[in-house]
Design an enzyme around this catalytic site. Sequence first.
Site, PDB file in Angstrom:
ATOM      1  N   LYS A  66       0.813  -1.226   0.000  1.00 37.55           N
ATOM      2  CA  LYS A  66       0.000   0.000   0.000  1.00 37.55           C
ATOM      3  C   LYS A  66       0.844   1.274   0.000  1.00 37.55           C
ATOM      4  O   LYS A  66       0.459   2.279  -0.582  1.00 37.55           O
ATOM      5  CB  LYS A  66      -0.967  -0.006   1.188  1.00 37.55           C
ATOM      6  CG  LYS A  66      -2.071  -1.058   1.036  1.00 37.55           C
ATOM      7  CD  LYS A  66      -3.032  -1.019   2.205  1.00 37.55           C
ATOM      8  CE  LYS A  66      -4.013  -2.183   2.118  1.00 37.55           C
ATOM      9  NZ  LYS A  66      -4.977  -2.157   3.234  1.00 37.55           N
ATOM     10  N   ASP A 103      -9.814   2.359   2.804  1.00 37.74           N
ATOM     11  CA  ASP A 103      -9.833   1.584   4.054  1.00 37.74           C
ATOM     12  C   ASP A 103     -10.538   2.324   5.192  1.00 37.74           C
ATOM     13  O   ASP A 103     -11.337   1.742   5.929  1.00 37.74           O
ATOM     14  CB  ASP A 103      -8.401   1.237   4.491  1.00 37.74           C
ATOM     15  CG  ASP A 103      -7.787   0.149   3.625  1.00 37.74           C
ATOM     16  OD1 ASP A 103      -8.542  -0.662   3.071  1.00 37.74           O
ATOM     17  OD2 ASP A 103      -6.549   0.120   3.502  1.00 37.74           O
TER      18      ASP A 103
END
Length: 275
Positions: A66, A103
Amino acid sequence: MKRQFAVFGHPIGHSLSPHIHRLFAEQCGDALDYQRQDVGVADFADAVLSFFAAAGSGLNITVPHKEAAYRLAVVRSARAECARSVNTLWQDAQGRLHGDTTDGAGLCADLQRLGFLTASARVLLLGAGGAARAVVEPLLAAGIARLDLCNRTPQRAYDLVQDMRHLGTLRALPVEEIDSAYDLVINATAASLHGEVMALPPVALAPTTACYDMVYSAQTTPFLAACQAQGVQRCSDGLGMLVEQAAEAYALWWGRRPQTAAVLSAVRADLRAAL
Ligand code: ATR
């Protein structure tokens, strides 16, 4: 023609993202092909560029890429900048690589669904790595009263707070200095990957405390089992967060947000059946 999508991670074998996105596409009547691809750290940038060069439409990015995805994206959303993390990539008509993180929005949507997020909530976040960083700003933006951070290595929690204190009422403290109960405790540590749990002092948890584990599992996660052993009654793992962050990514790619409730039920049933 089907639009092409994939999730890149390492390891990636058990990723539920292809299943979730196929269920969304079925629901919305969209033509989608979604694969999972095991991509090593050294190959990540090349794999992303090759995917889009071959007319891929969008990528989801998971552990451990990420931060690398954040660095690779040329146009980043404000929330990706804040989190220094990207889990959703796509290209615009000019071929520029866009990066966003869904997220935090996924976590908050799931906490809202569960009724765990209230305006006066005092919230404890465990962890100070990438997973914790990605949810600090969205949690504070959700209007909670206070966010405390505890980490095994306290200095990392202090550093994170130093970076983000302008966003709201945020402080770091050593776990042994907790002196009252929280309304909500969120586990964002990787402890369970090592079969461990970050122990909390009994005073942190009241019978009314809600506990949320960002990890999901067919069985009760070690963190939630420890909370229940301390008398906590309201618990949830992170499967709903996974589905909600996927819905948010789907909306970025397709311009419409799928319904999540039926998909979450289906994925939960599949997970249990695989036991
Ligand atoms: P991620 O991107 O998943 O957050 P990370 O950046 O490596 O991964 O961070 C892992 C987090 O889990 C950290 O908060 C880490 O604590 P440290 O900063 O002290 O390393 C936490 N963690 C990992 N193993 C743990 C354990 N056994 N007990 C408690 N915390 C743990």
